[in-house]
Design a protein around this motif. Structure first.
Motif, short mmCIF file in Angstrom:
data_model
loop_
_atom_site.label_atom_id
_atom_site.label_comp_id
_atom_site.label_asym_id
_atom_site.label_seq_id
_atom_site.Cartn_x
_atom_site.Cartn_y
_atom_site.Cartn_z
N SER A 4 0.83 -1.20 0.00
CA SER A 4 0.00 0.00 0.00
C SER A 4 0.86 1.25 0.00
O SER A 4 2.05 1.22 0.30
CB SER A 4 -0.90 0.02 1.23
OG SER A 4 -0.07 0.15 2.38
N GLY A 5 0.22 2.34 -0.30
CA GLY A 5 0.86 3.64 -0.21
C GLY A 5 0.22 4.42 0.91
O GLY A 5 -0.92 4.16 1.30
N GLU A 6 0.96 5.37 1.45
CA GLU A 6 0.46 6.12 2.59
C GLU A 6 0.88 7.58 2.41
O GLU A 6 2.05 7.87 2.20
CB GLU A 6 1.08 5.53 3.87
CG GLU A 6 0.62 6.14 5.15
CD GLU A 6 1.42 5.60 6.33
OE1 GLU A 6 1.26 6.14 7.43
OE2 GLU A 6 2.23 4.66 6.15
N VAL A 7 -0.11 8.48 2.47
CA VAL A 7 0.20 9.90 2.32
C VAL A 7 0.56 10.45 3.68
O VAL A 7 -0.26 10.49 4.59
CB VAL A 7 -1.01 10.66 1.75
CG1 VAL A 7 -0.71 12.15 1.65
CG2 VAL A 7 -1.39 10.09 0.39
N LEU A 8 1.83 10.85 3.84
CA LEU A 8 2.25 11.37 5.14
C LEU A 8 1.93 12.85 5.26
O LEU A 8 1.51 13.33 6.28
CB LEU A 8 3.75 11.12 5.36
CG LEU A 8 4.16 9.64 5.28
CD1 LEU A 8 5.65 9.47 5.52
CD2 LEU A 8 3.36 8.81 6.29
N ASP A 9 2.18 13.58 4.21
CA ASP A 9 1.69 14.95 4.10
C ASP A 9 1.58 15.23 2.61
O ASP A 9 1.84 14.34 1.81
CB ASP A 9 2.59 15.95 4.84
CG ASP A 9 3.98 16.03 4.22
OD1 ASP A 9 4.07 16.26 2.98
OD2 ASP A 9 4.98 15.85 4.94
N SER A 10 1.23 16.44 2.24
CA SER A 10 0.91 16.67 0.84
C SER A 10 2.12 16.45 -0.06
O SER A 10 1.99 16.30 -1.27
CB SER A 10 0.36 18.08 0.64
OG SER A 10 1.42 19.01 0.80
N ARG A 11 3.33 16.45 0.53
CA ARG A 11 4.51 16.25 -0.30
C ARG A 11 5.29 14.99 0.07
O ARG A 11 6.38 14.77 -0.45
CB ARG A 11 5.42 17.47 -0.20
CG ARG A 11 4.94 18.65 -1.04
CD ARG A 11 5.82 19.86 -0.83
NE ARG A 11 7.22 19.58 -1.10
CZ ARG A 11 8.23 20.29 -0.63
NH1 ARG A 11 7.99 21.35 0.13
NH2 ARG A 11 9.47 19.97 -0.92
N THR A 12 4.76 14.20 0.96
CA THR A 12 5.51 13.01 1.37
C THR A 12 4.61 11.79 1.27
O THR A 12 3.46 11.81 1.69
CB THR A 12 6.00 13.15 2.83
OG1 THR A 12 6.56 14.45 2.98
CG2 THR A 12 7.06 12.11 3.13
N VAL A 13 5.16 10.73 0.69
CA VAL A 13 4.38 9.52 0.51
C VAL A 13 5.29 8.33 0.79
O VAL A 13 6.49 8.35 0.50
CB VAL A 13 3.77 9.47 -0.90
CG1 VAL A 13 4.84 9.50 -1.98
CG2 VAL A 13 2.87 8.26 -1.08
N ARG A 14 4.70 7.30 1.43
CA ARG A 14 5.49 6.11 1.77
C ARG A 14 4.80 4.88 1.18
O ARG A 14 3.58 4.78 1.20
CB ARG A 14 5.62 5.98 3.28
CG ARG A 14 6.35 4.69 3.70
CD ARG A 14 6.47 4.54 5.20
NE ARG A 14 7.26 5.63 5.78
CZ ARG A 14 7.07 6.09 7.01
NH1 ARG A 14 6.13 5.57 7.78
NH2 ARG A 14 7.80 7.08 7.48
#
Lengths: 355, 622, 267
Positions: B212-222
């Motif tokens: 899965s992907g996870e949006v950490l903030d509007s500019r960071t994704v894991r």
């Protein structure tokens, strides 16, 4: 030649012909479905077994199930038939595009090419026939008499390749990259024209020969009728039927001609669509090509058959003269004619009819 | 592809390439002094964007270094050296700084089929996708190192390579105005990592174990993975992970197909302006494009105003268009034509494909090939040098390993595939295959007759196999070439009964490339995986292949790749022929052409030497 | 008849056909080159005394390939015409002599065959049968069935109505014997003339399949394939395409001449 009487210009005859046309269409559809169903390898394989994608056999199988390609032939046939009857041609398996979209883009281009090619073929045929029969010098007549045979003998794909190399790349007269609409049509139409004009020219040459040999020409000429008018009238009448028949049959060659021409020239069209669909085993597209081109062929020939009695005045005045107009007479006339040899046989047929 | 083209390489490291190992531990890109920038100084006369370095032997490389002053930096490796030798370039318009404007006319042999990124491996698809979509990372095609692009730095990767965190650069928009933010990136990767059966959209081959992907903030994704997936960093640099707008990601398989190209919205330097089904497609430059890989010296809008991609299925039409000046560039130049085109003042560019070499896989599960001596005899019988000299040019280097020498994980095998027909005869005799007067050897009433596929996408496969056929006939092995078009070949290739020798190649600039070729769940080139019994005939090989993609560290992956190669060579399972390039032809006015790491065109840096004049003359019609 | 002046042309046509048949039967007499192995000869050599038509992309002599290819191309054309002739004539005979529902069924089937684009039908059949010279020839032959069926049927109908056939029936002869003794012999000559004409057509169709990649697989030197392979280099090496194209044209022209002459004799 048939001994059946022509059903005197009747509705029954017309309905009969329409019924036959529909029957032919239905059989063609079914036959095409069967043939395509037994094609080894299907579009799912062609598209997804491409090593480029590297899908595992299990993944491909899943896609096949998902897309309904694993259902039995008959179930697919019924679905497709229902679709065609309601005007829904389905989707290309190779690209996913709606077949109707593909056709909407392809048909106008091919029609333009076919129309120009056919018109050029008619003009060329008339010119060749006139030069071959009325040419001033004997050698000129001999040369043009041989032109139809020559035209029939040229491999169309070869001609296309040579034309494009000479006129586009060597002489630079025609751009392939950025052509005006007319420019884009010239060479392909020329390629299509050559094989199409040959049978027509041959029919015309034979007709002119026959008319000129007939006694009534000499008689009327003695009465003082103008030479040119008389000939044109007589030839037009004499050549109309075989030429029309020929034109109808030629129509069947247009798809084949378009496949080659459009492949060589890289034109959008039914032919190009067809060759890609064959390569991709894209059955929905192929089926639509078969149905549309068969329908066009059947319709054109139906129209010609229905026009027979109208055009051939002689048929109406003395029906026994040449056999039945539609069904039977049409068959025998066309029986002889065919792709490459058509013209040569048509007159033979006529001779027996006249005999 | 010979990496040593640094001298001619303007697209070369603006920063010393961070080692991938470092990147793996999350070190941000080292923006050190631009050692590579020095090359820019030579840019005047060089004008070289030779990202494209061709195949060249070390010897011809040094020739190139010298020649590159003449060479206009198309970086065609030995081809360029060759052309420069044949005819010194006297074009006065050489060099100069890039000009903006003009439309490049480019001929491709085939029509594109889909713009769904995981399926754009097919060259015509890739040629479009590579130019309209940006990626998180940028892979230097000559060094194969990864650099930031839409991600402003290399990803942070946890120790077992199961979590990747990307920090995005701000202000990037798709051409429909929607932002390329973390949520958008997550939606992209969710689709590419998992696929969507309902829409008939398969997952990307390059992304395994995606969870899965996870949006950490509007500019960071894991992104998280169920098992080590060290190949993911490279996977997000290829066009199969091209970033699309949210609206585009809702399309189904048909919505990515022909007829909808202008609705495939992405953030790349070009946008699809219009399309004529099956025949042409126009790309228009995005003038507000301002997020090129920071690594490139060129920033801002692309130099070209647009690219006209024309489908020319007829080879003679493509070459004719190029020779007559109607086309600026064509893809796929046949080897026999190279010399004739350079004679006429055209340029040949051979782009490396960085993967498994053009080779013959010997399908050992087949009874005729199960005896190693037979496979060794096949190898000894084939004269690879004769094939190369007869059919190809210097742009096609003799294979020295299972992988191309520029590929990730390359290992050199000297003398593994030596031509020795006498030895082949002895091996076959020993294996019990006797020549009973006939041309073909027999054993227990069975003839030693094999069939090879005709690899239509590979250059001159038919001719190559014709020569192999001759060589094998000399030692008493009958080889037939499977007839048929592409669909037939692809279908037959899955069957051991139809195809026993499988001719193919795979280009991919990652260690995983060897897995792409041989793993049972991928191309299954050896048919090691039996789809009927769902069993592996050589489980050990598959285990080794798995390690290539699951070792978290680069050294481990290289070791795994080498282990696979050792096994393939020890068991005589593969006969590599040559390193396959992608060969382009160009008119001289075209400068700065580059390719991505597997040889698909990138037009961002390309410019036309007479762009100004063309503009005055109104440019091309339409 | 105003066509008397073509006699010399007919002779020339016969000579061409004779030559090509000789090529097919004894290619070794006409060239010393190997059609399939260029050895060490350079590729793409221009025409010269040593290589009349030049050499192709792997150094094979193009003239030798044309000479050796004659047997493949002629054989394929004969098979194609044979399929059309045998099947078409049989159908036409049944339809013409049996009338009634058999005729209706056959002639509708023939209409269907005629209405499906011939090339598309050929391509489909090649894919179903598998790729190869013989299969390509059969595929082309199938598309010729319709014409033979129609011509035969019209001939049979014509002959059946002739007084002597009616007389034969009148004198108590059975259907079978009338068919064999009177109808078939008297119907057949235009059909055979058509068959000769069709040979040229078949050569063209088979080479068109070769051009599209559905014909004879390489390296067999089939004529269509030779053009198909050579066409790639037409921009740089025109001889690979032009000479084989001209040869095909001349041969087709010659069969056409002969067929026309035969038809005139038979009419």
């Amino acid at each position: 030649m048939s001994r059946t009487r022509p059903p005197a210009l009747s509705w029954r005859y017309a309905l009969n012909r329409v019924g036959q046309a529909l029957l032919v269409l239905a059989i063609a559809f079914t036959l095409a479905s069967v043939l395509l169903a037994i094609l080894p390898g299907d579009a799912i394989m062609a598209r997804y077994a491409n090593p480029e994608l590297a899908l595992s056999p299990d993944q491909i199988e899943a896609i096949r199930v998902q897309s309904g390609a694993d259902r039995g032939w008959f179930a697919q046939y019924l679905t497709t038939l229902a679709g065609f009857l309601t005007g829904d041609f389905g989707y290309s398996v190779a690209s996913g595009a709606a077949v109707s979209d593909l056709f909407a883009a392809a048909v106008p281009a091919t029609l333009a090419l076919a129309a120009v090619g056919l018109a050029a073929a008619v003009l060329a045929a008339v010119a060749i026939a006139l030069l071959a029969t009325f040419g001033r010098q004997r050698w000129l007549r001999a040369v043009f008499d041989a032109v139809p045979s020559l035209f029939i003998s040229v491999p169309a794909f070869w001609l296309g390749i040579v034309l494009i190399q000479v006129f586009s790349f060597q002489l630079g007269w025609v751009s392939v990259v950025d052509p005006s609409p007319a420019e884009a049509l010239v060479l392909p139409a020329l390629t299509l024209m050559v094989p199409l004009s040959a049978p027509l020219a041959q029919v015309l040459i034979r007709s002119i020969d026959e008319v000129r040999a007939q006694p009534f020409v000499r008689v009327t000429r003695a009465k003082g009728a103008s030479d040119g008018w008389l000939l044109i009238h007589a030839i037009a009448r004499n050549a109309a039927l075989p030429a029309l028949t020929m034109a109808g049959l030629t129509f069947g060659e247009l798809v084949g001609g378009a496949v080659v021409t459009e492949t060589v020239f890289g034109r959008t069209g039914i032919g190009q669509l067809t060759s890609q669909a064959v390569a991709n085993r894209d059955n929905p597209v192929l089926l639509a090509v078969v149905v549309v081109s068969t329908a066009a062929f059947v319709l054109v020939n139906l129209a010609i058959d229905l026009l027979y009695p109208v055009i051939d005045v002689r048929l109406r005045t003395s029906p026994g003269d040449r056999g039945a107009p539609g069904n039977q007479g049409g068959h025998s006339l066309r029986a002889a004619s065919g792709q490459a040899d058509a013209p040569a046989t048509a007159p033979a047929d006529r001779q027996e009819a006249g005999a | 592809m010979s990496r040593p083209h640094t001298p001619a390489h303007t697209a070369d490291p603006g920063e010393p390439a961070p080692r991938r190992a470092a990147a793996r531990h999350g070190a941000p890109a080292d923006r050190g002094t631009p050692a590579g920038r020095g090359t820019l100084a030579s840019r005047g006369p060089l004008a070289g964007h030779s990202t494209l370095a061709g195949h060249s032997t070390p010897a011809s490389h040094s020739a190139l270094a010298r020649r590159s002053v003449l060479g206009l930096g198309l970086g065609a490796g030995s081809a360029l050296a060759l052309s420069a030798c044949a005819r010194p370039d006297t074009d006065p318009a050489e060099g100069g700084s890039p000009l903006t404007g003009g439309v490049l006319v480019y001929f491709d042999p085939q029509a594109w089929q889909t713009l769904y990124p995981p399926q754009v491996g097919f060259y015509p698809n890739g040629g479009i996708m590579n130019n309209i979509a940006d990626r998180l990372l940028w892979q230097d095609p000559s060094t194969l190192e990864l650099h930031p692009w839409i991600a402003e730095s290399l990803p942070q990767i946890n120790d077992d390579a199961t979590a990747f965190t990307f920090r995005l650069r701000p202000g990037v928009t798709h051409s429909d105005g929607s932002p390329l933010d973390a949520a958008n990136v997550k939606r992209n990767m969710d689709l590419y990592g998992l696929g969507d059966d309902k829409r008939q959209l398969p997952p990307s081959e390059q992304i395994s174990n995606y969870v899965s992907g996870e949006v950490l903030d509007s500019r960071t994704v894991r992104f998280r993975f169920s098992a080590p997936s060290p190949g993911f960093a490279q996977a997000v640099s290829v066009m199969n992970a091209g970033l699309l707008s949210n609206a585009t990601l809702t399309r189904d398989s048909q919505g990515f197909g022909p007829g909808s190209a202008d609705r495939i919205i992405a953030s790349g330097p070009f946008v699809v302006e219009s399309e004529e089904l099956g025949t042409r497609l126009r790309l228009r430059a995005r003038t507000d494009y301002d997020w090129a890989p920071p690594h490139l010296p060129h920033q801002g809008r692309p130099y070209l105003d647009g690219v006209e991609i024309i489908v020319g299925t007829e080879y003679s039409v493509r070459v004719g268009a190029l020779v007559s000046g109607q086309a600026d560039a064509i893809r796929q130049v046949d080897a026999p034509d190279e010399a004739r085109l350079t004679e006429r003042g055209l340029r040949i560019v051979a782009a490396a494909t960085n993967g498994v070499t053009n080779s013959i896989a010997m399908r050992f599960p087949h009874p005729l090939l199960s005896d190693q001596r037979v496979r060794e005899a096949l190898i000894a019988a084939v004269d690879r040098k004769r094939i190369l000299t007869k059919l190809f040019t210097d742009n096609y280097p003799l294979a020295t390993g299972i992988l191309a020498h520029s590929a990730q994980g390359y290992k050199r095998f000297d003398g593994a595939w030596r031509h020795d027909p006498a030895q082949a005869g002895r091996l076959l005799d020993a294996a019990g295959w006797a020549r009973d007067g006939g041309a073909t050897r027999v054993k227990d009433g069975a003839a030693l007759a094999l069939r090879v596929n005709d690899a239509l996408p590979q250059p001159r496969s038919k001719e190559v196999m014709t020569l192999v056929q001759e060589d094998l006939a000399k030692v008493g092995i009958a080889l037939s070439i499977n007839p048929g078009d592409m669909a037939t070949q692809d279908a037959d290739a899955l069957s051991l009964e139809r195809i026993q020798l499988y001719h193919s190649m795979v280009g991919r600039a990652d260690f995983d490339v060897i897995k792409s070729q041989f793993a049972g769940t991928r191309r299954n080139a050896l048919l090691n995986y039996d789809a009927d019994t769902k069993k592996y005939r050589d489980p050990q090989l598959e285990k080794l292949l798995d390690r290539v993609s699951s070792e978290p560290q680069e050294a481990g992956r290289r070791g795994a790749s080498w282990a696979v190669q050792d096994r393939l060579v020890d068991r005589a399972l593969v006969l590599p022929l040559f390193e396959e390039p992608q060969v382009y032809g160009f008119r001289r006015r075209v400068r700065g052409f580059a390719c991505e790491a597997v040889g698909r065109p990138a037009f961002y840096d390309t410019w036309l030497a007479d762009a100004g004049e063309r503009a005055q003359n109104g440019g091309p019609r339409r | 008849m105003r066509r008397r002046h073509i006699r010399p042309l007919t002779l020339a046509a016969a000579a061409v056909i004779a030559l090509v048949i000789a090529w097919a039967l004894a290619p070794g007499l006409f060239t010393r080159q190997d059609p399939n192995d260029g050895g060490t000869t350079a590729a793409l050599l221009a025409p010269s005394g040593a290589h009349w038509f030049g050499t192709d992309e792997i150094g094979r002599d193009v003239f030798a390939r044309m000479v050796y290819g004659a047997s493949h191309s002629l054989l394929a054309a004969l098979i194609a015409v044979g399929v059309g002739l045998v099947v078409g004539t049989a159908l036409g005979l049944i339809a013409g002599s049996r009338r009634g529902w058999a005729e209706d069924v056959i002639m509708r089937a023939v209409d269907v065959l005629l209405s499906i684009p011939a090339l598309l039908l050929s391509l489909t059949i090649v894919i179903i049968l598998g790729f190869g010279t013989v299969n390509a020839a059969i595929a082309v032959g199938v598309t010729a069935i319709a014409q033979f069926a129609r011509l035969t049927r019209s001939q049979v109908v014509r002959v059946s109505g002739a007084p002597y056939v009616q007389a034969a029936y009148g004198s108590g002869a059975g259907y079978g014997s009338v068919l064999v003794r009177h109808i078939v012999p008297n119907s057949l000559s235009p059909v055979l003339a058509l068959a000769v004409l069709q040979i040229g057509w078949a050569i063209l169709q088979i080479s068109t399949l070769g051009f599209l990649g559905y014909g004879t697989p390489p390296p067999t030197p089939e004529w269509g394939l030779i053009i198909a392979e050579g066409r790639n280099y037409v921009a740089t090496s025109w001889w690979l395409t032009v000479f084989p194209g001209l040869i095909i044209m001349i041969v087709v022209l010659a069969t056409h001449r002969l067929g026309t002459a035969l038809r005139q004799v038979s009419a």
